[in-house]
Write a protein that holds these residues in place. Sequence first.
Motif, PDB file in Angstrom:
ATOM      1  N   SER A  68      10.915   5.152  28.944  1.00  0.00           N
ATOM      2  CA  SER A  68      11.818   5.744  27.955  1.00  0.00           C
ATOM      3  C   SER A  68      11.197   5.763  26.562  1.00  0.00           C
ATOM      4  N   ARG A  69      10.281   4.850  26.298  1.00  0.00           N
ATOM      5  CA  ARG A  69       9.627   4.819  24.978  1.00  0.00           C
ATOM      6  C   ARG A  69       8.605   5.940  24.823  1.00  0.00           C
ATOM      7  N   LEU A  70       8.316   6.621  25.933  1.00  0.00           N
ATOM      8  CA  LEU A  70       7.325   7.697  25.905  1.00  0.00           C
ATOM      9  C   LEU A  70       7.987   9.073  25.980  1.00  0.00           C
ATOM     10  N   SER A  71       9.263   9.130  25.585  1.00  0.00           N
ATOM     11  CA  SER A  71       9.968  10.407  25.612  1.00  0.00           C
ATOM     12  C   SER A  71       9.324  11.421  24.681  1.00  0.00           C
ATOM     13  N   PHE A  72       8.748  10.933  23.583  1.00  0.00           N
ATOM     14  CA  PHE A  72       8.106  11.804  22.616  1.00  0.00           C
ATOM     15  C   PHE A  72       6.678  11.328  22.384  1.00  0.00           C
ATOM     16  N   TYR A  73       5.837  12.246  22.006  1.00  0.00           N
ATOM     17  CA  TYR A  73       4.425  11.918  21.811  1.00  0.00           C
ATOM     18  C   TYR A  73       4.220  10.921  20.670  1.00  0.00           C
ATOM     19  N   LYS A 184      -0.409  20.447  48.801  1.00  0.00           N
ATOM     20  CA  LYS A 184       0.224  19.140  48.691  1.00  0.00           C
ATOM     21  C   LYS A 184      -0.707  18.157  47.988  1.00  0.00           C
ATOM     22  N   GLY A 185      -0.104  17.328  47.152  1.00  0.00           N
ATOM     23  CA  GLY A 185      -0.847  16.277  46.473  1.00  0.00           C
ATOM     24  C   GLY A 185      -0.058  14.984  46.519  1.00  0.00           C
ATOM     25  N   VAL A 186      -0.502  14.021  45.729  1.00  0.00           N
ATOM     26  CA  VAL A 186       0.193  12.734  45.701  1.00  0.00           C
ATOM     27  C   VAL A 186       0.524  12.366  44.252  1.00  0.00           C
ATOM     28  N   ILE A 187       1.638  11.655  44.096  1.00  0.00           N
ATOM     29  CA  ILE A 187       2.029  11.116  42.795  1.00  0.00           C
ATOM     30  C   ILE A 187       1.626   9.651  42.764  1.00  0.00           C
ATOM     31  N   ARG A 188       0.836   9.274  41.775  1.00  0.00           N
ATOM     32  CA  ARG A 188       0.407   7.883  41.625  1.00  0.00           C
ATOM     33  C   ARG A 188       1.113   7.304  40.399  1.00  0.00           C
ATOM     34  N   ASN A 189       2.143   6.531  40.632  1.00  0.00           N
ATOM     35  CA  ASN A 189       2.916   5.943  39.529  1.00  0.00           C
ATOM     36  C   ASN A 189       2.157   4.777  38.916  1.00  0.00           C
ATOM     37  N   LEU A 190       2.022   4.824  37.608  1.00  0.00           N
ATOM     38  CA  LEU A 190       1.314   3.780  36.872  1.00  0.00           C
ATOM     39  C   LEU A 190       2.324   2.889  36.150  1.00  0.00           C
ATOM     40  N   LYS A 191       2.016   1.613  36.046  1.00  0.00           N
ATOM     41  CA  LYS A 191       2.874   0.685  35.321  1.00  0.00           C
ATOM     42  C   LYS A 191       2.506   0.697  33.840  1.00  0.00           C
ATOM     43  N   THR A 192       3.506   0.857  33.015  1.00  0.00           N
ATOM     44  CA  THR A 192       3.268   0.937  31.568  1.00  0.00           C
ATOM     45  C   THR A 192       2.500  -0.267  31.061  1.00  0.00           C
ATOM     46  N   GLU A 193       2.898  -1.449  31.502  1.00  0.00           N
ATOM     47  CA  GLU A 193       2.275  -2.679  30.983  1.00  0.00           C
ATOM     48  C   GLU A 193       0.805  -2.810  31.350  1.00  0.00           C
ATOM     49  N   ASP A 194       0.364  -2.078  32.358  1.00  0.00           N
ATOM     50  CA  ASP A 194      -1.051  -2.137  32.738  1.00  0.00           C
ATOM     51  C   ASP A 194      -1.930  -1.280  31.834  1.00  0.00           C
ATOM     52  N   TYR A 195      -1.320  -0.399  31.064  1.00  0.00           N
ATOM     53  CA  TYR A 195      -2.097   0.548  30.271  1.00  0.00           C
ATOM     54  C   TYR A 195      -1.784   0.503  28.775  1.00  0.00           C
ATOM     55  N   ASP A 200       1.039  -1.069  20.663  1.00  0.00           N
ATOM     56  CA  ASP A 200       0.842   0.380  20.571  1.00  0.00           C
ATOM     57  C   ASP A 200       2.121   1.096  20.141  1.00  0.00           C
ATOM     58  N   PHE A 201       3.262   0.444  20.368  1.00  0.00           N
ATOM     59  CA  PHE A 201       4.532   1.036  19.947  1.00  0.00           C
ATOM     60  C   PHE A 201       4.905   0.520  18.561  1.00  0.00           C
ATOM     61  N   CYS A 202       3.965   0.628  17.641  1.00  0.00           N
ATOM     62  CA  CYS A 202       4.183   0.091  16.300  1.00  0.00           C
ATOM     63  C   CYS A 202       5.017   1.025  15.424  1.00  0.00           C
ATOM     64  N   ILE A 203       5.201   2.259  15.889  1.00  0.00           N
ATOM     65  CA  ILE A 203       6.008   3.220  15.146  1.00  0.00           C
ATOM     66  C   ILE A 203       7.334   3.408  15.860  1.00  0.00           C
ATOM     67  N   GLU A 204       8.415   3.222  15.130  1.00  0.00           N
ATOM     68  CA  GLU A 204       9.743   3.436  15.685  1.00  0.00           C
ATOM     69  C   GLU A 204      10.277   4.775  15.192  1.00  0.00           C
ATOM     70  N   ILE A 205      10.679   5.607  16.125  1.00  0.00           N
ATOM     71  CA  ILE A 205      11.214   6.914  15.772  1.00  0.00           C
ATOM     72  C   ILE A 205      12.702   6.765  15.460  1.00  0.00           C
ATOM     73  N   MET A 206      13.049   6.932  14.185  1.00  0.00           N
ATOM     74  CA  MET A 206      14.431   6.771  13.754  1.00  0.00           C
ATOM     75  C   MET A 206      15.228   8.064  13.916  1.00  0.00           C
ATOM     76  N   ASN A 207      14.598   9.174  13.594  1.00  0.00           N
ATOM     77  CA  ASN A 207      15.268  10.466  13.677  1.00  0.00           C
ATOM     78  C   ASN A 207      14.198  11.530  13.891  1.00  0.00           C
ATOM     79  N   ARG A 208      14.514  12.511  14.691  1.00  0.00           N
ATOM     80  CA  ARG A 208      13.525  13.527  15.024  1.00  0.00           C
ATOM     81  C   ARG A 208      14.174  14.898  14.957  1.00  0.00           C
TER      82      ARG A 208
END
Length: 340
Positions: A68-73, A184-195, A200-208
Amino acid sequence: MNNILVFCEITEEQQIAEVSLELCSKARKLADRLSARLDAIVIGNDIKDIEEQLFPFGVDSVFYINDSRLSFYQTLPFFSTITKLIQEETPEIVLFGATAVGRDLAPRIASYLRCGLTADCTSLEIGDHTDAKTKTVYKDILYQIRPAFGGNIIATIVSPETRPQMATVREGVMKKEIYNENHKGVIRNLKTEDYINDTDFCIEIMNRQIEAQKVNIKGAPIIVAGGYGMGSKENFALLHELADVIGGEVGATRAAVDAGFTEMERQIGQTGVTVRPKLYIACGISGAVQHRAGMDQSAKIISINTDPNAPINSIADYTIIGDAMDIIPKMIKSYKNNML
Protein backbone atom coordinates in the motif's frame (compact mmCIF):
# COMPACT_ATOMS: atom_id res chain seq x y z
CA MET A 1 22.40 -13.58 -17.47
CA ASN A 2 20.06 -14.73 -20.21
CA ASN A 3 17.10 -12.47 -19.69
CA ILE A 4 15.76 -9.02 -20.52
CA LEU A 5 14.04 -6.93 -17.84
CA VAL A 6 11.39 -4.26 -18.55
CA PHE A 7 10.28 -1.83 -15.85
CA CYS A 8 6.50 -1.49 -16.14
CA GLU A 9 5.13 1.86 -15.10
CA ILE A 10 1.65 2.15 -13.55
CA THR A 11 -0.86 4.81 -14.60
CA GLU A 12 -3.23 6.77 -12.38
CA GLU A 13 -5.92 4.27 -13.40
CA GLN A 14 -3.78 1.43 -11.97
CA GLN A 15 -3.05 0.00 -15.41
CA ILE A 16 0.23 -0.85 -17.12
CA ALA A 17 1.34 2.26 -19.02
CA GLU A 18 1.22 2.24 -22.82
CA VAL A 19 4.95 2.88 -23.11
CA SER A 20 5.65 -0.20 -20.98
CA LEU A 21 3.51 -2.38 -23.24
CA GLU A 22 5.35 -0.93 -26.25
CA LEU A 23 8.63 -1.86 -24.58
CA CYS A 24 7.43 -5.40 -23.87
CA SER A 25 6.52 -5.81 -27.55
CA LYS A 26 10.00 -4.78 -28.64
CA ALA A 27 11.76 -6.63 -25.82
CA ARG A 28 10.00 -9.87 -26.85
CA LYS A 29 11.59 -9.58 -30.30
CA LEU A 30 14.99 -8.87 -28.77
CA ALA A 31 14.57 -11.82 -26.39
CA ASP A 32 13.71 -14.14 -29.28
CA ARG A 33 16.80 -12.92 -31.12
CA LEU A 34 18.91 -13.78 -28.06
CA SER A 35 16.95 -16.92 -27.09
CA ALA A 36 16.41 -15.19 -23.77
CA ARG A 37 13.65 -14.92 -21.18
CA LEU A 38 11.56 -11.75 -20.98
CA ASP A 39 10.92 -10.49 -17.47
CA ALA A 40 8.94 -7.51 -16.24
CA ILE A 41 8.88 -5.78 -12.88
CA VAL A 42 5.69 -4.24 -11.51
CA ILE A 43 5.71 -2.16 -8.33
CA GLY A 44 2.46 -0.88 -6.87
CA ASN A 45 -0.58 -1.56 -4.76
CA ASP A 46 -3.27 -4.04 -5.70
CA ILE A 47 -2.68 -3.91 -9.45
CA LYS A 48 -5.43 -5.87 -11.19
CA ASP A 49 -5.19 -8.26 -14.14
CA ILE A 50 -1.41 -8.24 -14.45
CA GLU A 51 -1.47 -11.54 -16.32
CA GLU A 52 -4.06 -10.34 -18.84
CA GLN A 53 -2.18 -7.11 -19.38
CA LEU A 54 1.36 -8.44 -19.80
CA PHE A 55 1.43 -12.10 -20.85
CA PRO A 56 -0.10 -11.53 -24.34
CA PHE A 57 2.88 -9.27 -25.08
CA GLY A 58 5.29 -12.14 -24.56
CA VAL A 59 6.33 -11.60 -20.95
CA ASP A 60 7.58 -14.87 -19.43
CA SER A 61 7.70 -13.80 -15.79
CA VAL A 62 6.56 -10.82 -13.76
CA PHE A 63 8.31 -9.76 -10.56
CA TYR A 64 5.61 -8.08 -8.49
CA ILE A 65 5.83 -6.13 -5.25
CA ASN A 66 2.43 -5.31 -3.77
CA ASP A 67 2.43 -2.78 -0.94
CA SER A 68 0.00 0.00 0.00
CA ARG A 69 2.95 2.35 0.54
CA LEU A 70 3.85 1.89 -3.13
CA SER A 71 0.56 3.19 -4.49
CA PHE A 72 2.40 6.18 -5.92
CA TYR A 73 5.89 6.51 -7.30
CA GLN A 74 8.68 7.35 -4.87
CA THR A 75 12.31 7.38 -5.95
CA LEU A 76 14.05 5.51 -3.14
CA PRO A 77 11.73 2.47 -2.75
CA PHE A 78 11.61 1.93 -6.51
CA PHE A 79 15.37 2.42 -6.83
CA SER A 80 16.11 -0.08 -4.05
CA THR A 81 13.76 -2.71 -5.47
CA ILE A 82 14.97 -2.58 -9.06
CA THR A 83 18.65 -2.34 -8.16
CA LYS A 84 18.51 -5.41 -5.92
CA LEU A 85 16.47 -7.37 -8.45
CA ILE A 86 19.02 -6.59 -11.17
CA GLN A 87 21.81 -7.78 -8.91
CA GLU A 88 19.91 -11.02 -8.24
CA GLU A 89 18.72 -11.78 -11.77
CA THR A 90 21.68 -10.24 -13.69
CA PRO A 91 19.69 -9.37 -16.83
CA GLU A 92 21.52 -8.75 -20.08
CA ILE A 93 19.32 -5.75 -20.93
CA VAL A 94 17.13 -3.45 -18.80
CA LEU A 95 14.61 -1.08 -20.41
CA PHE A 96 12.65 1.90 -19.10
CA GLY A 97 10.19 4.27 -20.72
CA ALA A 98 11.61 7.76 -21.27
CA THR A 99 8.96 9.25 -19.00
CA ALA A 100 9.38 11.45 -15.94
CA VAL A 101 9.60 8.28 -13.83
CA GLY A 102 11.97 6.46 -16.17
CA ARG A 103 14.23 9.48 -16.50
CA ASP A 104 14.42 9.71 -12.72
CA LEU A 105 15.06 6.02 -12.07
CA ALA A 106 17.30 4.81 -14.89
CA PRO A 107 20.26 7.20 -14.38
CA ARG A 108 20.34 6.51 -10.64
CA ILE A 109 20.37 2.77 -11.22
CA ALA A 110 22.99 2.96 -13.99
CA SER A 111 25.23 5.15 -11.84
CA TYR A 112 24.92 2.80 -8.86
CA LEU A 113 25.62 -0.31 -10.97
CA ARG A 114 28.41 1.39 -12.97
CA CYS A 115 26.88 0.46 -16.30
CA GLY A 116 26.07 2.29 -19.50
CA LEU A 117 22.77 4.02 -20.19
CA THR A 118 21.44 5.57 -23.39
CA ALA A 119 18.55 8.01 -23.00
CA ASP A 120 15.60 8.68 -25.32
CA CYS A 121 16.21 5.82 -27.76
CA THR A 122 14.04 5.63 -30.85
CA SER A 123 15.12 2.13 -31.92
CA LEU A 124 16.72 -0.97 -30.40
CA GLU A 125 18.41 -3.79 -32.29
CA ILE A 126 20.73 -6.71 -31.63
CA GLY A 127 24.05 -6.98 -33.48
CA ASP A 128 27.79 -7.47 -33.25
CA HIS A 129 30.41 -4.83 -32.50
CA THR A 130 34.14 -4.73 -33.16
CA ASP A 131 36.26 -2.42 -31.03
CA ALA A 132 38.27 -0.30 -33.46
CA LYS A 133 41.25 -0.09 -31.10
CA THR A 134 41.55 -3.57 -29.60
CA LYS A 135 39.81 -5.44 -32.46
CA THR A 136 37.78 -7.29 -29.84
CA VAL A 137 34.52 -8.65 -31.28
CA TYR A 138 31.42 -8.45 -29.10
CA LYS A 139 28.57 -10.70 -30.20
CA ASP A 140 24.84 -10.04 -29.83
CA ILE A 141 24.95 -6.74 -28.00
CA LEU A 142 22.26 -4.07 -27.84
CA TYR A 143 22.34 -1.32 -30.45
CA GLN A 144 20.84 1.72 -28.70
CA ILE A 145 19.78 4.07 -31.47
CA ARG A 146 18.80 7.70 -30.98
CA PRO A 147 19.04 11.13 -32.66
CA ALA A 148 22.14 13.13 -31.75
CA PHE A 149 23.65 16.57 -32.38
CA GLY A 150 20.27 18.27 -32.37
CA GLY A 151 18.70 15.52 -34.44
CA ASN A 152 21.08 16.04 -37.36
CA ILE A 153 22.42 12.48 -37.17
CA ILE A 154 21.19 9.12 -35.91
CA ALA A 155 23.70 7.63 -33.48
CA THR A 156 24.11 3.95 -32.65
CA ILE A 157 25.45 3.57 -29.11
CA VAL A 158 26.77 0.37 -27.55
CA SER A 159 27.83 -0.67 -24.04
CA PRO A 160 29.90 -3.77 -24.83
CA GLU A 161 31.86 -4.13 -21.59
CA THR A 162 29.30 -3.47 -18.84
CA ARG A 163 26.12 -5.24 -17.84
CA PRO A 164 23.27 -4.72 -17.84
CA GLN A 165 22.92 -2.73 -21.03
CA MET A 166 20.37 -0.05 -20.14
CA ALA A 167 18.23 2.31 -22.18
CA THR A 168 15.22 4.56 -21.85
CA VAL A 169 12.89 4.56 -24.86
CA ARG A 170 10.63 7.35 -26.06
CA GLU A 171 6.88 6.86 -25.88
CA GLY A 172 5.23 5.90 -29.13
CA VAL A 173 8.34 4.91 -31.11
CA MET A 174 7.87 1.17 -30.57
CA LYS A 175 4.81 -0.49 -32.02
CA LYS A 176 2.54 -2.09 -29.42
CA GLU A 177 1.50 -5.46 -30.77
CA ILE A 178 0.26 -8.70 -29.26
CA TYR A 179 2.81 -11.51 -29.30
CA ASN A 180 0.42 -14.36 -28.50
CA GLU A 181 -3.01 -14.07 -26.88
CA ASN A 182 -2.46 -17.47 -25.24
CA HIS A 183 1.09 -16.90 -24.06
CA LYS A 184 1.51 -17.99 -20.44
CA GLY A 185 3.96 -16.72 -17.86
CA VAL A 186 4.41 -16.74 -14.12
CA ILE A 187 3.91 -14.12 -11.41
CA ARG A 188 6.77 -14.02 -8.90
CA ASN A 189 5.60 -12.18 -5.79
CA LEU A 190 8.38 -10.38 -3.96
CA LYS A 191 8.37 -9.47 -0.28
CA THR A 192 8.72 -5.76 0.35
CA GLU A 193 11.01 -6.23 3.33
CA ASP A 194 13.48 -8.20 1.23
CA TYR A 195 14.02 -5.29 -1.15
CA ILE A 196 13.09 -2.06 0.63
CA ASN A 197 14.27 -0.62 3.93
CA ASP A 198 11.93 1.41 6.10
CA THR A 199 14.29 4.35 5.67
CA ASP A 200 13.46 4.35 1.95
CA PHE A 201 9.99 5.58 2.91
CA CYS A 202 11.41 8.79 4.30
CA ILE A 203 8.90 10.92 2.40
CA GLU A 204 5.30 10.93 3.56
CA ILE A 205 2.72 11.91 0.97
CA MET A 206 0.27 14.21 2.72
CA ASN A 207 -1.77 15.32 -0.27
CA ARG A 208 -1.54 14.58 -3.96
CA GLN A 209 -3.12 16.63 -6.73
CA ILE A 210 -3.04 15.47 -10.36
CA GLU A 211 -4.06 17.82 -13.13
CA ALA A 212 -6.26 16.13 -15.69
CA GLN A 213 -4.69 15.63 -19.11
CA LYS A 214 -5.88 18.37 -21.42
CA VAL A 215 -4.78 16.90 -24.74
CA ASN A 216 -4.57 13.26 -25.79
CA ILE A 217 -2.67 13.89 -28.98
CA LYS A 218 -0.86 10.55 -28.85
CA GLY A 219 -4.10 8.60 -29.14
CA ALA A 220 -5.70 10.77 -31.83
CA PRO A 221 -6.47 8.91 -35.10
CA ILE A 222 -6.30 12.19 -37.06
CA ILE A 223 -3.85 15.03 -36.39
CA VAL A 224 -3.83 18.45 -38.01
CA ALA A 225 -0.38 19.85 -37.26
CA GLY A 226 0.93 23.36 -37.80
CA GLY A 227 4.41 24.75 -38.03
CA TYR A 228 6.03 28.16 -37.82
CA GLY A 229 4.79 28.73 -41.36
CA MET A 230 1.25 29.22 -39.99
CA GLY A 231 2.42 32.68 -39.01
CA SER A 232 0.45 33.43 -35.86
CA LYS A 233 -1.64 32.12 -32.98
CA GLU A 234 -4.73 33.51 -34.69
CA ASN A 235 -3.99 31.49 -37.82
CA PHE A 236 -3.69 28.35 -35.67
CA ALA A 237 -7.40 28.75 -34.92
CA LEU A 238 -8.03 27.50 -38.47
CA LEU A 239 -6.27 24.24 -37.61
CA HIS A 240 -8.58 23.79 -34.62
CA GLU A 241 -11.59 24.41 -36.85
CA LEU A 242 -10.41 21.84 -39.39
CA ALA A 243 -9.63 19.33 -36.64
CA ASP A 244 -13.11 19.79 -35.14
CA VAL A 245 -14.74 19.18 -38.51
CA ILE A 246 -12.87 15.95 -39.25
CA GLY A 247 -12.70 14.63 -35.68
CA GLY A 248 -9.00 15.15 -35.09
CA GLU A 249 -6.57 16.84 -32.71
CA VAL A 250 -4.21 19.75 -33.32
CA GLY A 251 -0.46 19.21 -33.14
CA ALA A 252 2.50 21.52 -33.63
CA THR A 253 6.21 21.73 -34.27
CA ARG A 254 8.62 23.00 -31.65
CA ALA A 255 9.08 26.24 -33.59
CA ALA A 256 5.34 26.91 -33.47
CA VAL A 257 5.21 26.17 -29.74
CA ASP A 258 8.26 28.36 -29.04
CA ALA A 259 6.59 31.16 -30.99
CA GLY A 260 3.56 30.93 -28.72
CA PHE A 261 1.14 29.74 -31.40
CA THR A 262 -0.13 26.85 -29.22
CA GLU A 263 0.49 24.86 -26.02
CA MET A 264 3.52 22.70 -25.35
CA GLU A 265 1.25 19.65 -24.82
CA ARG A 266 0.67 19.64 -28.58
CA GLN A 267 4.35 19.52 -29.54
CA ILE A 268 5.30 16.62 -31.82
CA GLY A 269 8.82 15.50 -32.56
CA GLN A 270 12.11 14.66 -30.93
CA THR A 271 11.46 16.99 -27.98
CA GLY A 272 7.70 16.40 -27.94
CA VAL A 273 5.52 13.32 -28.33
CA THR A 274 5.72 10.59 -30.95
CA VAL A 275 2.47 9.87 -32.80
CA ARG A 276 1.20 7.25 -35.26
CA PRO A 277 -2.19 8.55 -36.48
CA LYS A 278 -4.12 7.17 -39.41
CA LEU A 279 -3.98 10.64 -41.01
CA TYR A 280 -1.47 13.43 -40.43
CA ILE A 281 -2.08 16.80 -42.11
CA ALA A 282 1.08 18.94 -41.95
CA CYS A 283 0.34 22.64 -42.49
CA GLY A 284 3.17 25.10 -42.92
CA ILE A 285 5.71 22.57 -41.65
CA SER A 286 9.12 22.46 -43.32
CA GLY A 287 9.85 18.99 -41.96
CA ALA A 288 13.09 19.20 -40.02
CA VAL A 289 14.42 15.80 -38.96
CA GLN A 290 13.56 16.56 -35.33
CA HIS A 291 9.87 16.86 -36.22
CA ARG A 292 9.81 13.95 -38.66
CA ALA A 293 11.18 11.68 -35.94
CA GLY A 294 7.89 12.11 -34.09
CA MET A 295 5.42 11.55 -36.93
CA ASP A 296 7.01 9.70 -39.84
CA GLN A 297 5.22 6.45 -38.88
CA SER A 298 1.81 7.99 -39.62
CA ALA A 299 -0.31 5.82 -41.93
CA LYS A 300 -1.10 8.69 -44.34
CA ILE A 301 0.58 12.08 -44.52
CA ILE A 302 -0.75 15.15 -46.33
CA SER A 303 1.60 18.12 -46.63
CA ILE A 304 0.42 21.67 -47.31
CA ASN A 305 3.39 23.89 -48.05
CA THR A 306 4.39 26.78 -50.30
CA ASP A 307 7.84 25.22 -50.82
CA PRO A 308 7.82 22.25 -53.23
CA ASN A 309 11.27 21.26 -51.93
CA ALA A 310 10.32 21.20 -48.24
CA PRO A 311 11.72 18.05 -46.53
CA ILE A 312 8.23 17.11 -45.27
CA ASN A 313 7.17 16.52 -48.88
CA SER A 314 9.66 13.67 -49.23
CA ILE A 315 7.71 11.53 -46.74
CA ALA A 316 4.21 12.79 -47.58
CA ASP A 317 1.75 10.57 -49.41
CA TYR A 318 0.04 13.65 -50.86
CA THR A 319 1.48 17.14 -51.27
CA ILE A 320 -0.50 20.33 -51.80
CA ILE A 321 1.69 23.23 -52.95
CA GLY A 322 0.15 26.46 -51.77
CA ASP A 323 -0.57 28.76 -48.84
CA ALA A 324 -2.18 26.90 -45.95
CA MET A 325 -4.27 29.98 -45.18
CA ASP A 326 -5.90 29.67 -48.59
CA ILE A 327 -6.20 25.89 -48.68
CA ILE A 328 -7.44 25.08 -45.16
CA PRO A 329 -10.65 27.17 -45.42
CA LYS A 330 -11.45 25.35 -48.67
CA MET A 331 -10.88 21.99 -46.95
CA ILE A 332 -13.17 23.02 -44.10
CA LYS A 333 -15.89 24.13 -46.50
CA SER A 334 -15.59 20.91 -48.52
CA TYR A 335 -15.78 18.67 -45.43
CA LYS A 336 -18.80 20.59 -44.11
CA ASN A 337 -20.60 20.30 -47.46
CA ASN A 338 -19.97 16.54 -47.55
CA MET A 339 -21.46 16.20 -44.07
CA LEU A 340 -24.75 17.81 -45.10
